[in-house]
Structure formats: C-alpha cells, structure tokens
Write a protein that holds these residues in place. Structure first.
Motif, PDB file in Angstrom:
ATOM      1  N   GLN A 120      19.239   6.315   0.959  1.00 58.56           N
ATOM      2  CA  GLN A 120      18.248   5.290   0.664  1.00 58.56           C
ATOM      3  C   GLN A 120      17.080   5.889  -0.103  1.00 58.56           C
ATOM      4  OE1 GLN A 120      16.933   2.650   3.764  1.00 58.56           O
ATOM      5  NE2 GLN A 120      19.000   2.528   4.637  1.00 58.56           N
ATOM      6  N   ILE A 121      16.694   5.160  -1.119  1.00 58.08           N
ATOM      7  CA  ILE A 121      15.622   5.664  -1.976  1.00 58.08           C
ATOM      8  C   ILE A 121      14.305   5.124  -1.480  1.00 58.08           C
ATOM      9  CG2 ILE A 121      14.657   5.607  -4.283  1.00 58.08           C
ATOM     10  CD1 ILE A 121      17.591   5.504  -5.273  1.00 58.08           C
ATOM     11  N   SER A 122      13.420   6.032  -1.161  1.00 58.76           N
ATOM     12  CA  SER A 122      12.129   5.640  -0.652  1.00 58.76           C
ATOM     13  C   SER A 122      11.098   5.714  -1.762  1.00 58.76           C
ATOM     14  CB  SER A 122      11.771   6.534   0.520  1.00 58.76           C
ATOM     15  OG  SER A 122      10.767   5.940   1.294  1.00 58.76           O
ATOM     16  N   GLY A 123       9.855   5.739  -1.401  1.00 59.22           N
ATOM     17  CA  GLY A 123       8.781   5.785  -2.383  1.00 59.22           C
ATOM     18  C   GLY A 123       8.699   7.116  -3.089  1.00 59.22           C
ATOM     19  N   PRO A 124       7.534   7.419  -3.636  1.00 61.17           N
ATOM     20  CA  PRO A 124       7.378   8.656  -4.409  1.00 61.17           C
ATOM     21  C   PRO A 124       7.609   9.913  -3.592  1.00 61.17           C
ATOM     22  CG  PRO A 124       5.404   7.282  -4.522  1.00 61.17           C
ATOM     23  CD  PRO A 124       6.331   6.607  -3.594  1.00 61.17           C
ATOM     24  N   LEU A 125       7.622   9.768  -2.260  1.00 55.50           N
ATOM     25  CA  LEU A 125       7.775  10.963  -1.438  1.00 55.50           C
ATOM     26  C   LEU A 125       9.227  11.353  -1.189  1.00 55.50           C
ATOM     27  CD1 LEU A 125       4.997  10.325   1.210  1.00 55.50           C
ATOM     28  CD2 LEU A 125       5.028  12.071  -0.560  1.00 55.50           C
ATOM     29  N   THR A 126      10.159  10.560  -1.758  1.00 54.02           N
ATOM     30  CA  THR A 126      11.568  10.868  -1.549  1.00 54.02           C
ATOM     31  C   THR A 126      11.852  12.342  -1.846  1.00 54.02           C
ATOM     32  OG1 THR A 126      12.206   8.641  -2.090  1.00 54.02           O
ATOM     33  CG2 THR A 126      13.910  10.301  -2.292  1.00 54.02           C
ATOM     34  N   GLY A 127      12.567  12.950  -0.969  1.00 53.72           N
ATOM     35  CA  GLY A 127      12.836  14.383  -1.139  1.00 53.72           C
ATOM     36  C   GLY A 127      11.891  15.181  -0.269  1.00 53.72           C
ATOM     37  N   GLY A 128      12.188  15.240   1.029  1.00 53.34           N
ATOM     38  CA  GLY A 128      11.277  15.911   1.954  1.00 53.34           C
ATOM     39  C   GLY A 128      11.263  17.422   1.757  1.00 53.34           C
ATOM     40  N   THR A 129      10.262  18.062   2.314  1.00 54.45           N
ATOM     41  CA  THR A 129      10.155  19.515   2.168  1.00 54.45           C
ATOM     42  C   THR A 129      10.153  20.216   3.517  1.00 54.45           C
ATOM     43  OG1 THR A 129       7.764  19.296   2.093  1.00 54.45           O
ATOM     44  CG2 THR A 129       8.914  19.394  -0.023  1.00 54.45           C
TER      45      THR A 129
ATOM     46  N   ILE B   9       5.111   0.942  -1.247  1.00 54.88           N
ATOM     47  CA  ILE B   9       4.731   2.349  -1.240  1.00 54.88           C
ATOM     48  C   ILE B   9       3.490   2.541  -0.377  1.00 54.88           C
ATOM     49  CG2 ILE B   9       5.768   3.015  -3.427  1.00 54.88           C
ATOM     50  CD1 ILE B   9       3.089   2.365  -4.712  1.00 54.88           C
ATOM     51  N   THR B  10       3.370   3.732   0.135  1.00 53.33           N
ATOM     52  CA  THR B  10       2.264   3.995   1.051  1.00 53.33           C
ATOM     53  C   THR B  10       1.299   4.995   0.469  1.00 53.33           C
ATOM     54  OG1 THR B  10       3.583   5.715   2.082  1.00 53.33           O
ATOM     55  CG2 THR B  10       3.578   3.567   3.152  1.00 53.33           C
ATOM     56  N   ASN B  11       0.088   4.844   0.901  1.00 55.04           N
ATOM     57  CA  ASN B  11      -0.947   5.817   0.592  1.00 55.04           C
ATOM     58  C   ASN B  11      -1.689   6.020   1.904  1.00 55.04           C
ATOM     59  OD1 ASN B  11      -2.981   7.356  -0.422  1.00 55.04           O
ATOM     60  ND2 ASN B  11      -3.717   5.836  -1.899  1.00 55.04           N
ATOM     61  N   ARG B  12      -1.558   7.181   2.481  1.00 58.74           N
ATOM     62  CA  ARG B  12      -2.182   7.483   3.767  1.00 58.74           C
ATOM     63  C   ARG B  12      -1.836   6.419   4.813  1.00 58.74           C
ATOM     64  NH1 ARG B  12      -7.853  10.429   2.584  1.00 58.74           N
ATOM     65  NH2 ARG B  12      -7.025  11.823   1.017  1.00 58.74           N
ATOM     66  N   HIS B  13      -0.588   6.106   4.859  1.00 60.04           N
ATOM     67  CA  HIS B  13      -0.095   5.143   5.842  1.00 60.04           C
ATOM     68  C   HIS B  13      -0.671   3.745   5.675  1.00 60.04           C
ATOM     69  CE1 HIS B  13       1.937   8.443   7.979  1.00 60.04           C
ATOM     70  NE2 HIS B  13       2.672   7.470   8.512  1.00 60.04           N
ATOM     71  N   LEU B  14      -1.063   3.418   4.460  1.00 61.29           N
ATOM     72  CA  LEU B  14      -1.404   2.035   4.149  1.00 61.29           C
ATOM     73  C   LEU B  14      -0.353   1.535   3.177  1.00 61.29           C
ATOM     74  CD1 LEU B  14      -5.274   2.220   3.653  1.00 61.29           C
ATOM     75  CD2 LEU B  14      -4.015   1.402   5.659  1.00 61.29           C
ATOM     76  N   TRP B  15       0.155   0.326   3.431  1.00 65.16           N
ATOM     77  CA  TRP B  15       1.288  -0.169   2.659  1.00 65.16           C
ATOM     78  C   TRP B  15       0.867  -1.114   1.549  1.00 65.16           C
ATOM     79  CZ3 TRP B  15       1.365   1.239   7.573  1.00 65.16           C
ATOM     80  CH2 TRP B  15       2.409   2.085   7.977  1.00 65.16           C
ATOM     81  N   ALA B  16       1.592  -1.051   0.457  1.00 66.58           N
ATOM     82  CA  ALA B  16       1.403  -2.022  -0.618  1.00 66.58           C
ATOM     83  C   ALA B  16       2.142  -3.302  -0.257  1.00 66.58           C
ATOM     84  CB  ALA B  16       1.938  -1.462  -1.923  1.00 66.58           C
ATOM     85  N   GLY B  17       1.525  -4.417  -0.593  1.00 67.11           N
ATOM     86  CA  GLY B  17       2.184  -5.705  -0.351  1.00 67.11           C
ATOM     87  C   GLY B  17       1.698  -6.313   0.940  1.00 67.11           C
TER      88      GLY B  17
ATOM     89  N   ARG C  92      -2.056   2.397  -9.875  1.00 64.97           N
ATOM     90  CA  ARG C  92      -1.478   1.234  -9.204  1.00 64.97           C
ATOM     91  C   ARG C  92      -0.628   1.636  -8.012  1.00 64.97           C
ATOM     92  NH1 ARG C  92      -1.358  -3.945 -11.056  1.00 64.97           N
ATOM     93  NH2 ARG C  92       0.724  -4.443 -10.438  1.00 64.97           N
ATOM     94  N   ARG C  93      -1.296   1.984  -6.965  1.00 61.52           N
ATOM     95  CA  ARG C  93      -0.567   2.292  -5.744  1.00 61.52           C
ATOM     96  C   ARG C  93      -0.932   1.269  -4.671  1.00 61.52           C
ATOM     97  NH1 ARG C  93       2.619   4.096  -8.108  1.00 61.52           N
ATOM     98  NH2 ARG C  93       3.298   6.229  -8.470  1.00 61.52           N
ATOM     99  N   ASP C  94      -1.353   0.096  -5.130  1.00 59.65           N
ATOM    100  CA  ASP C  94      -1.836  -0.885  -4.174  1.00 59.65           C
ATOM    101  C   ASP C  94      -1.000  -2.146  -4.151  1.00 59.65           C
ATOM    102  OD1 ASP C  94      -2.636  -1.355  -6.802  1.00 59.65           O
ATOM    103  OD2 ASP C  94      -4.208  -2.732  -6.147  1.00 59.65           O
ATOM    104  N   VAL C  95      -0.002  -2.236  -4.990  1.00 59.88           N
ATOM    105  CA  VAL C  95       0.738  -3.487  -5.080  1.00 59.88           C
ATOM    106  C   VAL C  95       2.236  -3.249  -4.956  1.00 59.88           C
ATOM    107  CG1 VAL C  95      -0.861  -4.856  -6.429  1.00 59.88           C
ATOM    108  CG2 VAL C  95       0.640  -3.224  -7.568  1.00 59.88           C
ATOM    109  N   ALA C  96       2.904  -4.283  -4.577  1.00 64.93           N
ATOM    110  CA  ALA C  96       4.365  -4.219  -4.521  1.00 64.93           C
ATOM    111  C   ALA C  96       4.911  -5.452  -5.219  1.00 64.93           C
ATOM    112  CB  ALA C  96       4.834  -4.151  -3.073  1.00 64.93           C
ATOM    113  N   THR C  97       4.423  -5.719  -6.410  1.00 57.42           N
ATOM    114  CA  THR C  97       4.927  -6.879  -7.141  1.00 57.42           C
ATOM    115  C   THR C  97       6.150  -6.460  -7.953  1.00 57.42           C
ATOM    116  OG1 THR C  97       3.606  -6.429  -9.102  1.00 57.42           O
ATOM    117  CG2 THR C  97       2.586  -7.796  -7.399  1.00 57.42           C
ATOM    118  N   CYS C  98       6.914  -7.441  -8.367  1.00 56.88           N
ATOM    119  CA  CYS C  98       8.055  -7.156  -9.239  1.00 56.88           C
ATOM    120  C   CYS C  98       7.577  -6.484 -10.510  1.00 56.88           C
ATOM    121  CB  CYS C  98       8.777  -8.447  -9.602  1.00 56.88           C
ATOM    122  SG  CYS C  98       9.221  -9.452  -8.186  1.00 56.88           S
TER     123      CYS C  98
END
Lengths: 217, 548
Positions: free
Chosen positions: B40-49, B242-250, B269-275
């Motif tokens: 499953q493809i997640s947000g920008p953080l896909t690919g853990g370290t 997508i999340t920023n410090r555990h705040l969700w877009a949308g 634009r890390r605050d929206v989850a529009t098409c």
C-alpha cells in the motif's frame, strides 16, 4: 442587352456555398440533438461534431469575407428596393398565374432584390447572432467566473437556439425557392457549374468576350 | 504548393495517429490494472527507515496498550504533543466561521445519536485509552493509542471502555488474546484497514454512516476504487490524507469544495486532500473536443460528481433510513434482532434491533446532487428548531453557483426518525450505554435514558420526548470509479437526468425555454405549411392554366 450564359459563381463561391450548406446541415442536426430533440447521436459525438463544424464554418466565413471584399463581390448583397415589389408580387400572385419571374440577372447583380435582402439579413443578423453566442458558449471557460456568468450563458443559449430556428426557416424557404421560376434543375445548376443566363449590356458582353472568354458561352 | 500541402497533411495525420496510440497505451491519467499487487502506498513518508523488531524497548511483554504508547514516546519524543492537537484525540472541532463547537464530543447525529454520555462505548474509536466519562484526562500522552493506526498485524482491537449493560456487553465476549509485543514490533505506516477500523464502521456497522467508506475498501479491486485498488495504485488512505505532525489533510467539517490552486510544488500544499492537489485544475488531457469541454466542467462540478457514479458499491450496503420509533420491543422481556437484508457480498444485515430500531439498507446508490461551498452547518444540542418544520436537517450545507466557492457535489442523504425534546424543540443526548439502570441499552426506556443523558450534560429537558424526522447529508468522495465507468454526458445532459431540478446553471439537453421552443417550432412548422400551401396553389393553378 443580350442574354448570354455567363459564369457568375466562381469556384470559390461554389465551394463556399456547398461547404457552408454541409456544415450548416451538420450544425442543425447536431445542435438540435444537443438541444434534446433527437437522440440519433450521443451527446459527446454531437458536441464534437457541432464544435468542429462551427469552427470550420467560422474559418470558411473568415475566408469568404476576405474574398467578398477583395473581389468587391460584396456589392451583390447590397439591398435595394428597386424591383422588390415586383418580386414580392410574383411570389405571392404572379407565380400562380404562370407569369415569368420579373427579375433578370445582371452581371453586376446576380441576386434579385428579395434574395439580396434575405442573404444580407442572414449575413449581418442571423450568422453574427449565432456565432457570437456560439463562441461565447464555446469560450465559457474564459468567463465562467464572472458574476452572473450562468445567467449570461442562459441568455446566450436562448439567442443561439432562436437563431438556429431562424436559420432552419431560411434553409426551408431557400430550398423551396429552387422550385419556383424556372425549374429546380435550372436553379441548381449555376451553383454547380457556375454558369447562368445573364442579361448583359453590350459593354459587358464585349468585355467578357475579349478579356474573359472562358467565362462566357 | 500542392506537394507541400500534401506532405504537411500526411505528417499531421501520422502525428495524430501516433499521439492517439500513445494515449491509448498510457491511459492517462488513469493507471491500468497491474497483475502484481504492490505494498500500500502511503504519503510522502512511504519507505520507512526503522525496523521496529530490532528496538530493544519493544522486545518485552506489554500488559496494556498504554504501556506500548510509553515505549513509543520514549523514541518519538514529540509525537504525543503533536498528536494531541488532532481531531482523533480531541474529538472536537471549532468551526472558525461560526464558532460552533463540533466534533464527536459535541455533535448529535442521526445514527447512534450521540457519543456524549456514551463514551464508555463510543470512545472505542477514540485514538486513546480509557475515555469513559467527563473525567478523561486529555493531557495525558500515555493514554494515546498508537497501535490502532500503526498496527500492521491486523490483530489489534479495543474493547469498550466501560462494561455496559449485560444485554450489550455480550457482543464483545470471546475476542482472541492479543500479543501486544508482536503488535508493537509490527508498527508501520497506516494501511486502509487501520483507518477502516473506525471509519468503515461509523454509525455502528460496516458502511452504515458514510456510504462511501466500507470494509470493501480494505482490499478493493481497481473497479471499486481506482486509487485504492490492490490491482492498481493500491493507495493507503494517507496517500491523499497526508499528514504533517499527525494532522491530516481533508476535513469533513470544512470541505474544500472547490480547489482553485491545484497541484503545488514540492513541499507546498500539505493541507488539502482534494482531487486537484494531484490532478490539477485541468484534469482531463486535452486530446479531443469532448475532453476540452470536460475540463470546462471543473469550475462547476466536483470531480466526484462524474467519477463516483454510485456509492455503497463493492457489496457492502449502507443505511438509508433508521427508525428509532420502533426501538425497545422485546421478546419474553429481552431484546432481539432480525436479519432481513442480504447485501452484495452475501452477508446478512440487521433490519431490526431492540436497542436501535428499524433499519433500511441499500447498495449501488445514485447520490443526491447539490451546490456545495464546503461549509457544513449542524443542528447541535444547543440549536432550537421548530418541531412543526420537519424533516430537520441534522447537518445541512450552503452553496450557490454564484458564490465562487461552490460546486455541484454528490451526497448521501440519511433519513431518520430520532428522539428529541418536543417541549423545548431541541435534540437530546440519550444515555444509551452504561452499567447503570438509566441506560437505554439495558432498560429500553427512552424517556429515562434522555432524562439521564441531559442531566449528565447539564442541559435543560422538558420531560416530553418524542420522535422527529431528520435528514443528514454526507459528501461522497471515496469509491472513485475508473474513468471508463465515469458518468457519460447524457447522465446530466438530458431531460430527467441526474441534475434534474438543480438550479443555478444552464445545462444543454436538460434546459430549454418553453416559449422559445414553441415559437421556434411554430415558425418552422408554419414555414413548412406555407411552402406546402404555396406549392399546392401553384400546382392547382398550373392545372387550371393548362385547362384554359
């Protein structure tokens, strides 16, 4: 004055006329489909056809306006009252009596007064109405965010539809007129081969015979 | 000149063919189905370290979820502080426009009515541990539930925070034992199933509430959701939210109904989850006149309107009507339930439960379409309404063609007969869940449950309860079909189409002026009649001419 067969519709005019006819047919057919009068073609196909045909027709008009002014043939479309009464009287009375059409084509004037007026109205009233409203419709994306854009669009749609009805009326009368006067065929042929009977002044005849022999038979 | 034109024409045609062929292959922007499912493809953080199995602090037995949280926080030192600002923790949202306090902590809905006063049950879906009454400490980081979102074993679950009446608590008996150590070591980015734990079950069951969020999205085919499809893009929820410090877009409380910005540059634009935040403001590739015109629609139509032709797809039904008036019937003094609906995937759904009343389900539903400016307005516990003007909108929304923010959106419309204070003309907090004698899910006494619920919240109650007809609206935004299943033009551009009755815009094919059409038709038919008449007279007169 002698009546000779003279080429009065140039190749461009004939091309213009017939391609215009074809495009207008497509536009009427697809347009009334878009309007919901028939479902012979899908909406998407109708939009595509209508838009393409409209753009082609606009291009054709741009060419024809250019051609009309450079060849000065625009003068054929200048309206006149002279002879109008006789023509009207002919269509509403004389035609039933088997009278001859009162108008003789002149080299400098190939349309009778009624024709000239009808074509002029078509050119300066109906066509502009339909293409201005049509372009506004097509370019809605450019002005859709203006206030009351939707109301304007409704207005444009109504004018566009109204003009389409008027053009359809014109087409019906125009085609019917081919059956009047001489024969259907005689009316049709000049728009195919370009030649028609024209009343020439001696000067015109002399000029044509000398300088444009290919345009007179 | 001629050969030049000929060659140009041939070149143009060949070019068009090549372009059309390339398009057919790429299927832009809709990706084709893939045979091998990816992760499953997640947000920008896909690919853990980090491999959490290697963390010493997680290699022990945990007695409670809270113990795991403390272990998490020992490395993720700032996460608790970040997390506590989000709505999954606060269950509270203050509408900046109206000042109204929203969120599950306050709202009344027309499903299970209210979380307030029923936290012992409802706060199962709170991303925390142990919220069962007003005394819950919202500043205690150790009470955060990390695992509900980050468990990747699929074995994690939570029990209600309080026991409830024996009549209901039996539902939770016999759950398998959890291995919290294994779960803690499994953590990773949330998958659809994590979010789905709560969001697929809103309203008290699978897909009951939203209509476009169901367990069918855990492993959906591409045809159910083109983004989440396991045989396609396989997006997790966080690919868009997508999340920023555990705040969700949308946000459901304040929807971005019309995106005027589209895609942003990297980092923006890390605050929206529009098409539009992925597809831009001209989402259809302009390769035909029709697609050009389709892009025109973006200003007045939400993408969802055409691209989600139906909701409650994928075999899981949604609830459309709920009648609380019939709740409380018992057999031999005990509550019972009835199956009466078999949904697409073959599962049975309850159509009656003593604790809740009568339900109606439906699947593959055509949404309701309305202008929507993104602002939902709520009838809250404080709102006084006129009980004679039913149905009462539990939530409603505004929007108009002219306001510049609205577009036509699809909605699920929920209809419910629910308890209310008929004396004061307000909604009520009903005390449903509890170990005490006042809880409805135990005594089946609505009057008493309402009195207890209102008293607990310190709210006035006239003592006269009754049932009011209510509606609520749920914007549809998930279950995006592949483009080949999107609505065609005729769905709206036709009389009696999907947008019938929706005002504020002219739709060719649907709209027309009756007078204009009447006059136009009279003109055309009149002309034809005139021509016929004229021709007839000509024919008749020519015969006469021959005779004479």
């Amino acid at each position: 004055m002698t009546i000779r067969r003279v080429k009065i519709f140039s190749l461009f005019e004939r091309f213009w006329h017939w391609s215009q006819m074809l495009l207008i047919m497509i536009l009427l057919f697809s347009g009334f489909g878009l309007h919901g009068f028939h479902h012979l073609i899908g909406f998407e196909t109708a939009v595509t056809l209508h838009t393409l045909a409209a753009l082609l027709l606009l291009l054709l008009w741009a060419f024809s306006v250019f051609w009309l002014f450079t060849t000065k043939t625009w003068r054929h479309f200048i309206p006149t009252l002279s002879g109008m009464w006789q023509v009207l009287r002919f269509y509403s009375y004389g035609i039933f009596k088997g009278e001859h059409h009162p108008y003789r084509k002149a080299y400098w004037r190939k349309h009778n007064p009624l024709q000239a007026l009808a074509y002029l109205m078509l050119k300066i009233l109906l066509f502009p109405l339909i293409w201005i409203t049509g372009l506004a419709y097509l370019g809605y994306f450019l002005w859709r965010d203006l206030p009351q854009a939707s109301d304007w669009l409704t207005g444009f749609a109504y004018v566009h539809t109204g003009a389409a009805y008027a053009i359809l009326v014109f087409v019906l009368v125009h085609v019917y007129m081919l059956t009047t006067g001489h024969s259907f065929r005689e009316h049709l042929m000049p728009m195919i081969n370009g030649f028609d009977d024209v009343d020439l002044t001696p000067e015109e005849e002399a000029y044509l015979l000398k300088d444009e022999p290919e345009n007179i038979r | 000149m001629r050969p030049f034109f000929g060659r140009a024409l041939v070149a143009l045609l060949v070019g068009l063919l090549i372009a059309a062929d390339a398009l057919a292959q790429s299927q832009w922007p809709t990706p084709p189905a893939t045979p091998t499912p990816s992760e499953q493809i997640s947000g920008p953080l896909t690919g853990g370290t980090a491999d959490h199995t290697k963390f010493e602090i997680l290699q022990r037995a945990f007695a409670t979820g809270s113990d795991v949280t403390q272990a998490c926080l020992s490395c993720h030192t700032e996460t608790g502080r970040h997390f506590m600002r989000n709505i999954h923790w606060t269950w509270e949202y203050k509408n900046p426009a109206t000042g109204q306090l929203l969120g599950k902590k306050h709202l009344v809905n027309n499903f299970c009515t209210n979380a307030r006063g029923n936290e012992g049950m409802c706060a199962q879906c709170h991303a925390g541990y142990g919220w069962k009454d007003e005394n819950f400490d919202f500043s205690d980081e150790t009470k955060i539930d990390c695992l509900v979102c980050h468990d990747r074993t699929g074995t994690y679950y939570k029990m209600p925070n309080s026991a409830g009446s024996p009549a209901c608590s039996v539902m939770f008996e016999g759950k398998p034992e959890m291995n919290l150590s294994r779960i803690a070591q499994s953590v990773g980015l949330p998958e659809r199933a994590n979010c789905g734990t709560c969001h697929f079950n809103g309203g008290g069951g699978d897909n009951v509430k939203h209509g476009d969020l169901s367990s069918a999205l855990k492993n959906p085919p591409r045809t159910l959701d083109v983004h989440m499809g396991v045989d396609g893009l396989n997006f997790a929820c966080t690919a868009c939210h997508i999340t920023n410090r555990h705040l969700w877009a949308g946000s459901r409380y304040q929807v971005a109904a019309k995106d005027l910005e589209g895609t942003g540059r990297p980092g923006q634009r890390r605050d929206v989850a529009t098409c539009e935040s992925c597809h831009g403001l001209s989402p259809h590739r302009v390769d035909s006149i029709a697609s050009f015109k389709r892009n025109d629609h973006v200003s007045s139509l939400a993408c969802q309107t055409c691209h989600i032709p139906e909701y409650a797809r994928g075999g899981v039904a949604t609830m459309t009507h709920w009648d609380w008036r019939t709740a409380g019937k018992t057999r031999d003094g005990v509550g019972y339930h009835e199956h009466g609906y078999i949904q697409g995937n073959g599962e049975h759904r309850y159509t009656y439960k003593s604790i809740k009343g009568t339900f109606t389900y439906d699947e593959n539903l055509v949404p309701v379409y309305r202008w929507f400016d993104g602002q939902m307005q709520y009838t809250t516990i404080d709102t006084k309404f006129d009980i004679d003007r039913q149905p009462i909108a539990i939530n409603d929304f505004s929007g108009h063609r002219e306001d510049g923010r609205s577009r036509i959106w699809p909605f699920k419309r929920m209809h419910t007969w629910m308890p209310a204070d008929m004396g004061n003309g307000t909604l009520v907090y009903t005390h449903l869940w509890g170990e005490d004698d006042d809880s409805y899910w135990g005594n089946y006494d609505m009057g008493r449950a309402i009195a207890a619920g209102m008293k607990k919240a310190g709210l006035p109650y006239s003592g006269q309860y009754g049932f009011v007809e209510t509606v609520s609206y749920w914007p549809i935004t998930h279950m995006v079909a592949p483009k080949e299943d999107a609505l065609g033009c005729e769905s709206c551009h036709a009389r009696g189409g999907r947008l019938e009755g929706l005002d504020g815009l002219y739709i060719p094919g649907r709209d027309h002026n009756r007078w204009l059409d009447l006059i136009g038709l009279i003109a055309v038919l009149g002309t034809l009649a005139g021509i016929l008449g004229h021709a007839l007279i000509r024919i008749v007169s020519s015969f006469r001419g021959q005779h004479s």
